[in-house]
Write a protein that holds these residues in place. Structure first.
Motif, PDB file in Angstrom:
ATOM      1  N   ASP A 261      19.198  10.447  66.335  1.00 17.82           N
ATOM      2  CA  ASP A 261      19.633   9.095  65.993  1.00 17.82           C
ATOM      3  C   ASP A 261      18.954   8.065  66.896  1.00 17.82           C
ATOM      4  O   ASP A 261      18.891   8.245  68.110  1.00 17.82           O
ATOM      5  CB  ASP A 261      21.149   8.958  66.146  1.00 17.82           C
ATOM      6  CG  ASP A 261      21.915   9.871  65.210  1.00 17.82           C
ATOM      7  OD1 ASP A 261      21.367  10.262  64.162  1.00 17.82           O
ATOM      8  OD2 ASP A 261      23.083  10.183  65.522  1.00 17.82           O
TER       9      ASP A 261
ATOM     10  N   GLY B  80      21.293  10.252  75.184  1.00 14.53           N
ATOM     11  CA  GLY B  80      20.441   9.128  74.825  1.00 14.53           C
ATOM     12  C   GLY B  80      19.492   8.777  75.958  1.00 14.53           C
ATOM     13  O   GLY B  80      19.811   8.968  77.132  1.00 14.53           O
TER      14      GLY B  80
ATOM     15  N   GLU C 103      18.391  11.142  71.314  1.00 14.28           N
ATOM     16  CA  GLU C 103      18.813   9.856  70.777  1.00 14.28           C
ATOM     17  C   GLU C 103      18.215   8.739  71.631  1.00 14.28           C
ATOM     18  O   GLU C 103      17.940   8.924  72.806  1.00 14.28           O
ATOM     19  CB  GLU C 103      20.334   9.782  70.734  1.00 14.28           C
ATOM     20  CG  GLU C 103      20.903  10.767  69.731  1.00 14.28           C
ATOM     21  CD  GLU C 103      22.409  10.700  69.594  1.00 14.28           C
ATOM     22  OE1 GLU C 103      23.082  10.089  70.438  1.00 14.28           O
ATOM     23  OE2 GLU C 103      22.914  11.285  68.623  1.00 14.28           O
TER      24      GLU C 103
ATOM     25  N   TYR D  39      21.793   5.255  77.862  1.00 12.59           N
ATOM     26  CA  TYR D  39      23.099   5.778  77.478  1.00 12.59           C
ATOM     27  C   TYR D  39      24.210   5.233  78.375  1.00 12.59           C
ATOM     28  O   TYR D  39      24.016   5.068  79.571  1.00 12.59           O
ATOM     29  CB  TYR D  39      23.053   7.311  77.591  1.00 12.59           C
ATOM     30  CG  TYR D  39      24.265   8.006  77.055  1.00 12.59           C
ATOM     31  CD1 TYR D  39      24.392   8.254  75.701  1.00 12.59           C
ATOM     32  CD2 TYR D  39      25.279   8.411  77.903  1.00 12.59           C
ATOM     33  CE1 TYR D  39      25.500   8.896  75.193  1.00 12.59           C
ATOM     34  CE2 TYR D  39      26.393   9.058  77.409  1.00 12.59           C
ATOM     35  CZ  TYR D  39      26.501   9.301  76.059  1.00 12.59           C
ATOM     36  OH  TYR D  39      27.607   9.932  75.556  1.00 12.59           O
TER      37      TYR D  39
ATOM     38  N   CYS E  89      29.640  -0.508  66.598  1.00 13.88           N
ATOM     39  CA  CYS E  89      28.286  -0.970  66.888  1.00 13.88           C
ATOM     40  C   CYS E  89      28.134  -2.310  66.187  1.00 13.88           C
ATOM     41  O   CYS E  89      28.258  -2.391  64.964  1.00 13.88           O
ATOM     42  CB  CYS E  89      27.254   0.037  66.369  1.00 13.88           C
ATOM     43  SG  CYS E  89      25.552  -0.474  66.671  1.00 13.88           S
TER      44      CYS E  89
ATOM     45  N   GLY F  42      22.461   4.824  73.190  1.00 15.11           N
ATOM     46  CA  GLY F  42      23.764   5.357  72.841  1.00 15.11           C
ATOM     47  C   GLY F  42      24.873   4.858  73.737  1.00 15.11           C
ATOM     48  O   GLY F  42      24.671   4.573  74.912  1.00 15.11           O
TER      49      GLY F  42
ATOM     50  N   GLU G 177      29.232   5.739  74.244  1.00 15.91           N
ATOM     51  CA  GLU G 177      30.402   6.492  73.805  1.00 15.91           C
ATOM     52  C   GLU G 177      31.482   5.561  73.269  1.00 15.91           C
ATOM     53  O   GLU G 177      32.353   5.999  72.545  1.00 15.91           O
ATOM     54  CB  GLU G 177      30.942   7.354  74.940  1.00 15.91           C
ATOM     55  CG  GLU G 177      30.019   8.515  75.227  1.00 15.91           C
ATOM     56  CD  GLU G 177      30.560   9.475  76.244  1.00 15.91           C
ATOM     57  OE1 GLU G 177      31.783   9.580  76.405  1.00 15.91           O
ATOM     58  OE2 GLU G 177      29.729  10.130  76.884  1.00 15.91           O
TER      59      GLU G 177
ATOM     60  N   ASN H 178      23.254   5.249  68.546  1.00 11.79           N
ATOM     61  CA  ASN H 178      24.464   6.004  68.235  1.00 11.79           C
ATOM     62  C   ASN H 178      25.629   5.510  69.084  1.00 11.79           C
ATOM     63  O   ASN H 178      25.512   5.425  70.301  1.00 11.79           O
ATOM     64  CB  ASN H 178      24.238   7.499  68.494  1.00 11.79           C
ATOM     65  CG  ASN H 178      25.412   8.340  68.057  1.00 11.79           C
ATOM     66  OD1 ASN H 178      26.514   8.182  68.556  1.00 11.79           O
ATOM     67  ND2 ASN H 178      25.173   9.234  67.135  1.00 11.79           N
ATOM     68  N   THR H 179      26.727   5.153  68.413  1.00  9.26           N
ATOM     69  CA  THR H 179      27.999   4.927  69.108  1.00  9.26           C
ATOM     70  C   THR H 179      28.878   6.091  68.690  1.00  9.26           C
ATOM     71  O   THR H 179      29.122   6.307  67.509  1.00  9.26           O
ATOM     72  CB  THR H 179      28.627   3.566  68.759  1.00  9.26           C
ATOM     73  OG1 THR H 179      28.703   3.415  67.345  1.00  9.26           O
ATOM     74  CG2 THR H 179      27.797   2.433  69.337  1.00  9.26           C
ATOM     75  N   SER H 180      29.371   6.868  69.663  1.00  8.71           N
ATOM     76  CA  SER H 180      29.811   8.219  69.355  1.00  8.71           C
ATOM     77  C   SER H 180      31.295   8.530  69.459  1.00  8.71           C
ATOM     78  O   SER H 180      31.675   9.671  69.221  1.00  8.71           O
ATOM     79  CB  SER H 180      29.036   9.204  70.230  1.00  8.71           C
ATOM     80  OG  SER H 180      29.297   8.957  71.594  1.00  8.71           O
TER      81      SER H 180
END
Length: 173
Positions: free
Chosen positions: A62, A13, A40, A16, A74, A43, A45, A65-67
């Protein structure tokens, strides 16, 4: 394991975090965050909470994004989000590999118009409890029925013509 190594060092991201992140948009909640991303946009994690601010994202994948699979949440409590995942070949507007919870704010999220992605996407459930949400995409993830806010899904076919009129139960526009 090479796949685990890739996941541990993803960093894909423009903005990030490997841990939970909270964005509040300065003291008054009106700060501005503009992101144009080659991958992305925003983001985490783990968990991402947005409490305020004006957030504008354009991304090639994306937008948000929360991954972490089956764990990440999120949450949008406020602010103005304009998320466009339209610069590349794919991408959801907002994608959570866990849950997506919208309690307030204004969310405009669109996927890439040529991909099979969604404006808002979640693996574990989408809960809309408040705010204004407009999500556009070629795929649709169901909003959970026990969400506090009413939702409406519109599907248009190629060649749709005419006006769209929304009325309440009293036949009022």
């Amino acid at each position: 394991d090479n796949d685990e190594e890739k996941k541990l060092h993803k960093y894909d991201g423009a903005f990030y975090s490997k841990v939970s992140m909270e964005i509040s948009g300065e003291e008054k909640g009106n700060g501005i965050l503009n992101i144009t991303a080659e991958n992305e946009g925003l983001g985490s994690e783990m968990h991402l909470t947005i409490n305020g601010g004006n957030i504008n994202i354009q991304s090639t994948d994306d937008g948000i994004n929360t991954s972490e699979d089956y764990i990440s949440v999120c949450t949008v409590n406020g602010g103005n989000l304009n998320v466009q995942a339209s610069l590349g070949k794919e991408g959801d507007g907002i994608d959570s590999n866990g849950w997506l919870v919208i309690n307030g704010g204004t969310v405009l999220a669109s996927s890439n118009p040529t991909s099979q992605d969604a404006g808002i996407d979640s693996d574990m459930g989408i809960y809309i409890n408040g705010g204004t949400v407009i999500a556009c995409g070629n795929m649709y993830d169901n909003v959970e029925t026990d969400s506090a806010a009413n939702t409406m899904v519109l599907q248009f076919t190629d060649g749709s013509k005419g006006d769209l009129v929304v009325k309440d139960s009293n036949d009022t526009k």
